[in-house]
Structure formats: C-alpha cells, structure tokens
Design an enzyme around this catalytic site. Structure first.
Site, mmCIF file in Angstrom:
data_model
loop_
_atom_site.group_PDB
_atom_site.id
_atom_site.type_symbol
_atom_site.label_atom_id
_atom_site.label_comp_id
_atom_site.label_asym_id
_atom_site.label_seq_id
_atom_site.Cartn_x
_atom_site.Cartn_y
_atom_site.Cartn_z
ATOM 1 N N CYS A 79 0.832 -1.206 0.000
ATOM 2 C CA CYS A 79 0.000 0.000 0.000
ATOM 3 C C CYS A 79 0.875 1.268 0.000
ATOM 4 O O CYS A 79 1.566 1.523 -0.956
ATOM 5 C CB CYS A 79 -1.008 -0.019 1.139
ATOM 6 S SG CYS A 79 -2.355 1.174 0.919
ATOM 7 N N HIS A 190 -3.752 -4.934 -0.308
ATOM 8 C CA HIS A 190 -3.360 -5.411 1.026
ATOM 9 C C HIS A 190 -3.428 -6.938 1.059
ATOM 10 O O HIS A 190 -4.504 -7.498 1.263
ATOM 11 C CB HIS A 190 -4.301 -4.847 2.086
ATOM 12 C CG HIS A 190 -4.125 -3.398 2.355
ATOM 13 N ND1 HIS A 190 -3.216 -2.909 3.279
ATOM 14 C CD2 HIS A 190 -4.728 -2.314 1.823
ATOM 15 C CE1 HIS A 190 -3.279 -1.595 3.302
ATOM 16 N NE2 HIS A 190 -4.189 -1.207 2.422
ATOM 17 N N GLU A 192 -2.485 -8.850 3.394
ATOM 18 C CA GLU A 192 -2.838 -9.265 4.758
ATOM 19 C C GLU A 192 -4.333 -9.150 5.033
ATOM 20 O O GLU A 192 -4.834 -9.677 6.034
ATOM 21 C CB GLU A 192 -2.038 -8.452 5.781
ATOM 22 C CG GLU A 192 -2.510 -7.043 6.033
ATOM 23 C CD GLU A 192 -2.145 -6.030 4.954
ATOM 24 O OE1 GLU A 192 -2.470 -4.847 5.139
ATOM 25 O OE2 GLU A 192 -1.540 -6.433 3.939
#
Length: 218
Positions: A79, A190, A192
């Site tokens: 990001c 992202h 994650e």
C-alpha cells in the site's frame, strides 16, 4: 527472520497478525539496527506520503531502506509502502525513497479521459481482480488463475519503466497493482486483508529465494 518496518504509518498490526497465522518468525521495529538478523523486510503502511517520509527521515529508516535495497536484499512494499519506494508522490509534493524510478499520481489526474469517470469512487476501495502482465510475478505461481485482492488507495503507481508492472487491476484505468524490480516487490493491494490468497502471497514472499537474475522467486 522477517523484519516489519514500523514508521508510525499504520496497518502494522494486521501484517503482524497475518504472519502469526502463518507461523512465520518476524521482528517489528523502528530501529534499523534491530533488522541485522533479518533476511527479508516487509514495508507496509497506510496514510500520508509526506508524513511517512518525515518519519523515515527522523528514524534513519529511509537511509537504511536505501542501503538494504542497494545490497540486493528482498523488500516487499504494501500500500503506502508500495508507493513511497518510488521517486515522488503528488500527495504533498513529496520526494520519496527513489528505489524504483517513477511517480505516484492521484486517480483524478489519470482518469480525465475516462468517459464514465463519475461512476468510479475515490478512494478505490474494496475487492478487485489482479491480472498478471509482463510475465507476472513469481510469487503468484502457486495461485491458480486470476484472484481478487483488497484495495484502499487514492493515488496510483506510475513507474517510468512499464515492464516493472507485473499485475494490474481494472478501475476505469489499468491500475498497477504488483510491481517488481529485482529484489523489490510492491503490492498496491493489502495481501494481509485479502483472505487465503493474500496470505499465500505473504507465505511465498517469506519463503522466496533470489534467483540467478537477482529476482525473488518461490
């Protein structure tokens, strides 16, 4: 050992949780010296480019990251961390790290020619498909077909060399979503926060090696 670079730019905790779920050993720190035993770094972040660069300068992490990249050590930007590895960001007219030549430009300045521009909300937020281009990124090799990943951003990566773009998302324009130059990989999305496929990308990165071309491969 994986190092998570903490420069007060947010989103660090979600990366920690992802690595814990994968049983990957890591250290999180604001101190460059703490990464001495690490073989890879993750450089996450959300927020403002100018603030982030100020934090990197004050902590010495900016100089450290430049030295790390120059030594051909693996670095993954996520990001905001995928953006400020470039030369300059339009956000706050900010000089960035310059690890890969290019600029970061706001969506509105790139979508002027898009006839139905008004239907695209900014920030680009939510799930979007990532299509591999220019040979793709080898970290995706274990993922079958095109998958959706989670995005939140208002600014867009614009590399000087188009060939470093390895994955794109369609959001009115082709949005560079995965970039790779040698030992440096950057995800605009992202991983994650992108479910099992995002976690698989993180696992692949943490287990990757440098091939004979100096590129990360799993």
């Amino acid at each position: 050992m994986i190092g998570i670079v903490d420069y007060n730019a947010g989103n660090i905790t979600s990366v920690e949780r992802a690595l814990k779920s994968l049983d990957i050993e890591f250290i999180r720190s604001k101190n460059p010296a703490d990464f001495a035993d690490c073989d890879k770094l993750i450089f996450p972040g959300v927020g403002d480019a100018a603030y982030a660069m100020k934090q990197l300068e004050e902590t010495g992490l900016g100089k450290f990251l430049k030295e790390w990249a120059a030594a051909n050590k693996p670095l993954l930007g996520i990001c905001l961390g995928s953006q400020i590895i470039f030369d300059w960001s339009q956000e706050g007219d900010t000089k960035c790290l310059g690890l890969i030549p290019g600029k970061i430009i706001h969506f509105e300045n790139l979508m002027e020619s898009v006839s139905d521009f008004s239907k695209y909300k900014i920030p680009h937020m939510g799930w979007n498909n990532v299509t591999q281009v220019n040979g793709g990124c080898k970290l995706f090799n274990t993922i079958d077909g095109e998958k959706d990943f989670y995005f939140v951003h208002s600014y867009v990566i614009q590399p000087d060399a188009p060939e470093v773009i390895r994955g794109v998302a369609d959001y009115g324009i082709k949005v560079p979503s995965c970039v790779q130059k040698g030992n440096i990989i950057a995800f605009q999305f992202h991983p994650e926060k992108s479910g099992k496929h995002g976690l698989e990308l993180l696992r692949n990165y943490c287990n990757a090696t440098i091939n004979e071309k100096g590129e990360l491969t799993c």
